[in-house]
Design a protein around this motif. Structure first.
Motif, PDB file in Angstrom:
ATOM      1  N   VAL A  19       2.997  -1.068  -5.033  1.00 31.73           N
ATOM      2  CA  VAL A  19       3.971  -2.364  -5.028  1.00 31.73           C
ATOM      3  C   VAL A  19       5.462  -1.673  -4.689  1.00 31.73           C
ATOM      4  CG1 VAL A  19       4.848  -4.112  -6.408  1.00 31.73           C
ATOM      5  CG2 VAL A  19       2.528  -3.276  -6.887  1.00 31.73           C
ATOM      6  N   ASN A  20       5.878  -2.548  -3.957  1.00 29.61           N
ATOM      7  CA  ASN A  20       7.490  -2.056  -3.329  1.00 29.61           C
ATOM      8  C   ASN A  20       8.061  -3.301  -2.991  1.00 29.61           C
ATOM      9  OD1 ASN A  20       9.686  -0.306  -3.254  1.00 29.61           O
ATOM     10  ND2 ASN A  20       9.370  -0.208  -1.040  1.00 29.61           N
ATOM     11  N   LYS A  21       9.276  -3.429  -2.570  1.00 30.56           N
ATOM     12  CA  LYS A  21      10.179  -4.353  -2.124  1.00 30.56           C
ATOM     13  C   LYS A  21       9.666  -4.802  -0.750  1.00 30.56           C
ATOM     14  CE  LYS A  21      14.365  -2.814  -3.025  1.00 30.56           C
ATOM     15  NZ  LYS A  21      16.115  -2.992  -3.058  1.00 30.56           N
ATOM     16  N   PHE A  22       9.723  -3.643   0.027  1.00 31.41           N
ATOM     17  CA  PHE A  22       9.334  -4.017   1.504  1.00 31.41           C
ATOM     18  C   PHE A  22       8.403  -2.741   1.806  1.00 31.41           C
ATOM     19  CE2 PHE A  22      14.002  -5.093   0.713  1.00 31.41           C
ATOM     20  CZ  PHE A  22      13.723  -6.449   0.884  1.00 31.41           C
ATOM     21  N   TYR A  23       7.956  -2.904   3.149  1.00 28.66           N
ATOM     22  CA  TYR A  23       7.078  -2.015   3.734  1.00 28.66           C
ATOM     23  C   TYR A  23       7.619  -2.104   5.264  1.00 28.66           C
ATOM     24  CZ  TYR A  23       2.871   0.764   4.345  1.00 28.66           C
ATOM     25  OH  TYR A  23       1.629   1.650   4.633  1.00 28.66           O
ATOM     26  N   GLN A  62       8.240 -10.064   2.340  1.00 32.76           N
ATOM     27  CA  GLN A  62       9.208  -9.695   3.591  1.00 32.76           C
ATOM     28  C   GLN A  62      10.515  -9.797   3.435  1.00 32.76           C
ATOM     29  OE1 GLN A  62       7.463 -10.344   6.444  1.00 32.76           O
ATOM     30  NE2 GLN A  62       5.951 -12.011   6.583  1.00 32.76           N
ATOM     31  N   ASP A  63      11.084  -8.772   4.428  1.00 29.52           N
ATOM     32  CA  ASP A  63      12.547  -8.344   4.281  1.00 29.52           C
ATOM     33  C   ASP A  63      13.313  -9.447   4.968  1.00 29.52           C
ATOM     34  OD1 ASP A  63      12.016  -8.097   7.016  1.00 29.52           O
ATOM     35  OD2 ASP A  63      12.575  -6.016   6.813  1.00 29.52           O
ATOM     36  N   HIS A  64      12.609 -10.690   4.945  1.00 26.21           N
ATOM     37  CA  HIS A  64      13.567 -11.925   5.521  1.00 26.21           C
ATOM     38  C   HIS A  64      13.125 -13.125   5.228  1.00 26.21           C
ATOM     39  CE1 HIS A  64      10.541 -10.949   8.565  1.00 26.21           C
ATOM     40  NE2 HIS A  64      10.313 -12.311   8.467  1.00 26.21           N
ATOM     41  N   ARG A  65      13.634 -14.243   5.301  1.00 27.98           N
ATOM     42  CA  ARG A  65      13.014 -15.561   4.833  1.00 27.98           C
ATOM     43  C   ARG A  65      11.725 -15.665   6.002  1.00 27.98           C
ATOM     44  NH1 ARG A  65      16.032 -19.597   2.118  1.00 27.98           N
ATOM     45  NH2 ARG A  65      14.635 -21.224   3.057  1.00 27.98           N
ATOM     46  N   GLY A  66      10.659 -15.754   5.178  1.00 25.56           N
ATOM     47  CA  GLY A  66       9.529 -16.116   6.112  1.00 25.56           C
ATOM     48  C   GLY A  66       8.168 -16.206   5.354  1.00 25.56           C
ATOM     49  N   VAL A 105      -2.079  -4.259   3.743  1.00 21.79           N
ATOM     50  CA  VAL A 105      -0.741  -4.694   3.253  1.00 21.79           C
ATOM     51  C   VAL A 105      -0.487  -5.839   3.272  1.00 21.79           C
ATOM     52  CG1 VAL A 105       1.966  -4.076   3.689  1.00 21.79           C
ATOM     53  CG2 VAL A 105       0.283  -2.496   4.280  1.00 21.79           C
ATOM     54  N   TYR A 106      -0.108  -6.590   2.102  1.00 19.67           N
ATOM     55  CA  TYR A 106       0.320  -7.944   1.993  1.00 19.67           C
ATOM     56  C   TYR A 106       1.735  -8.286   1.753  1.00 19.67           C
ATOM     57  CZ  TYR A 106      -0.379 -12.912   0.676  1.00 19.67           C
ATOM     58  OH  TYR A 106      -0.529 -14.349   0.946  1.00 19.67           O
ATOM     59  N   PHE A 107       2.311  -9.128   2.800  1.00 18.97           N
ATOM     60  CA  PHE A 107       3.678  -9.278   2.703  1.00 18.97           C
ATOM     61  C   PHE A 107       3.858 -10.765   2.006  1.00 18.97           C
ATOM     62  CE2 PHE A 107       3.211  -6.273   6.163  1.00 18.97           C
ATOM     63  CZ  PHE A 107       4.276  -5.609   6.188  1.00 18.97           C
ATOM     64  N   CYS A 108       4.370 -10.746   0.940  1.00 15.38           N
ATOM     65  CA  CYS A 108       4.517 -11.901   0.218  1.00 15.38           C
ATOM     66  C   CYS A 108       5.597 -12.852   1.173  1.00 15.38           C
ATOM     67  CB  CYS A 108       4.951 -11.947  -1.110  1.00 15.38           C
ATOM     68  SG  CYS A 108       3.570 -11.226  -2.317  1.00 15.38           S
ATOM     69  N   SER A 109       5.446 -14.281   1.088  1.00 20.08           N
ATOM     70  CA  SER A 109       6.521 -15.108   1.747  1.00 20.08           C
ATOM     71  C   SER A 109       7.833 -14.794   0.658  1.00 20.08           C
ATOM     72  CB  SER A 109       5.978 -16.647   1.367  1.00 20.08           C
ATOM     73  OG  SER A 109       5.836 -16.945   0.182  1.00 20.08           O
ATOM     74  N   GLU A 163       5.757 -16.586  -4.781  1.00 26.58           N
ATOM     75  CA  GLU A 163       4.397 -16.246  -4.645  1.00 26.58           C
ATOM     76  C   GLU A 163       3.966 -14.850  -4.932  1.00 26.58           C
ATOM     77  OE1 GLU A 163       1.262 -15.580  -0.680  1.00 26.58           O
ATOM     78  OE2 GLU A 163       3.329 -15.017  -0.501  1.00 26.58           O
ATOM     79  N   PHE A 164       5.112 -13.894  -5.062  1.00 23.72           N
ATOM     80  CA  PHE A 164       4.688 -12.475  -5.694  1.00 23.72           C
ATOM     81  C   PHE A 164       4.087 -12.602  -6.878  1.00 23.72           C
ATOM     82  CE2 PHE A 164       5.862  -8.551  -7.569  1.00 23.72           C
ATOM     83  CZ  PHE A 164       5.708  -7.786  -6.348  1.00 23.72           C
ATOM     84  N   PHE A 165       4.624 -13.386  -7.714  1.00 23.80           N
ATOM     85  CA  PHE A 165       3.849 -13.300  -9.066  1.00 23.80           C
ATOM     86  C   PHE A 165       2.389 -13.732  -9.164  1.00 23.80           C
ATOM     87  CE2 PHE A 165       8.415 -13.833  -9.880  1.00 23.80           C
ATOM     88  CZ  PHE A 165       8.789 -13.448 -11.001  1.00 23.80           C
TER      89      PHE A 165
END
Length: 366
Positions: A7-11, A43-47, A59-63, A76-78
């Protein structure tokens, strides 16, 4: 079969030291026959949300609603954390990441929780005041805490209280990836006799590049090559006008490796604990280059050691930095000695297979 959740902020392709470490772990564990690994990030941007398979890792990138105070905002991350933590045997959560801490606590997940502690929150002081109670609860909840050096523990405002949970495991570096890179002259001096001094990093507040440039007003016989871009670039270029300083911008991976191999020594003049380790030190050391770093209360001076693989000076001291630069510039034999020690240390202490096994042991509670 062991189920590991990273689990991390970005990838990737987001550029950052922690993102590189998370990717290393995910890809390594994905190759193990007795392991299944999933990665949860934002996501490292709005998306919108995305699911990708990258080099064998799911790898799952949350909105995301965007990034504020260096932290993504994602409702969504929670939900996704709860779902994936229920699947996992162990969740390794890379901090600082307040959203990840909060999701872990809210979900009341039953899996083993390991914190990969990379740094305290340094710059966002207002956020820290709100975050402290959550962070302390999170540290109490954790089954284990991985730090890269003893400096991460001793220099932290939080970890000494939880020292019994901490395991020191350094960041790995695969020397073979650097040895295989093509070596070529890429740092072009104005004077062919000059010693080549290299700096690599973002041009931001905690890197201390302004002190490095100021030091070059006091040294002779060497030239400085700065690789990187950032908010302070224009200001630093103005400060360096008339000095033997070259700004190379952001280099490709191949050119960056060539720059490490081509320099005579490397300087990391960081001034704040936001610089918690300095992987760039390892990258210079693998090529047998001495390092000048600063005596931060973090992991930085543990990577390259004063009097063994380089020199350590006080932070925010251009005069001390200049004296260290001049000492290495004037003494080729000392550079060679420190360089040999540096290359040996990288191969001895930072070998990926050994380090990944140590991480796996902590994740599985051994």
């Amino acid at each position: 079969m062991t189920h590991i959740l990273e689990v991390n902020k970005f990838y990737a392709p987001h550029i950052g030291g922690i993102e590189t470490l998370v990717q290393q772990r995910a890809e390594y564990f994905a190759q193990q026959p007795d392991t299944e690994v999933r990665v949860l990030v934002c996501q490292d941007h709005r998306g919108r949300a995305e699911h990708k398979r990258i080099n064998g890792a799911d790898v799952y990138f949350c909105s995301s609603l965007g990034t504020y105070f260096s932290c993504p905002v994602s409702l969504e991350f929670f939900r996704k954390f709860k779902e994936m933590a229920d699947w996992a045997d162990v969740a390794e959560i890379h901090t600082p990441f307040p959203l990840g801490d909060a999701a872990c606590l809210v979900s009341k997940c039953g899996c083993r929780v390991v914190i990969a502690w990379h740094s305290d929150v340094i710059k966002q002081k207002l956020l820290l005041q709100c975050y402290k109670p959550i962070l302390r609860r999170f540290l109490k909840r954790a089954d284990a805490i991985i730090t890269a050096t003893r400096g991460h523990i001793d220099g932290s405002a939080f970890l000494p209280e939880f020292r019994d949970k901490c395991r020191i495991i350094p960041y790995p570096l695969d020397a073979s990836r650097y040895e295989a890179a093509a070596r070529r002259a890429i740092l072009q001096c104005r004077d062919a006799k000059s010693v080549k001094v290299l700096f690599v990093g973002r041009l931001v507040y905690y890197k201390g590049a302004e002190y490095l440039i100021e030091a070059f007003r006091q040294v002779h016989g060497c030239e400085l090559f700065i690789c990187g871009t950032g908010k302070l670039e224009a200001e630093l270029k103005a400060r360096a006008r008339g000095l033997p300083v070259h700004f190379l911008g952001r280099l490709s991976d191949a050119d960056l490796k060539a720059a490490f191999a081509d320099c005579d020594f490397f300087v990391l003049p960081s001034v704040e604990r936001s610089e918690a380790f300095g992987i760039v030190q390892q990258e210079a050391m693998v090529y047998g280059k001495p390092v000048i770093n600063t005596a931060l209360r973090s992991g930085v001076p543990y990577v390259s050691e004063h009097g063994k693989t380089g020199l350590t000076v006080p932070p925010k001291d251009a005069g001390a930095l200049a004296r260290a630069i001049q000492r290495l510039a004037d003494d080729a034999a000392l550079r060679a000695e420190y360089g040999r020690n540096a290359a040996e240390k990288v191969r001895r202490e930072y070998a990926p297979d050994r380090i990944m096994k140590q991480i796996r042991d902590v994740l599985e509670g051994r």
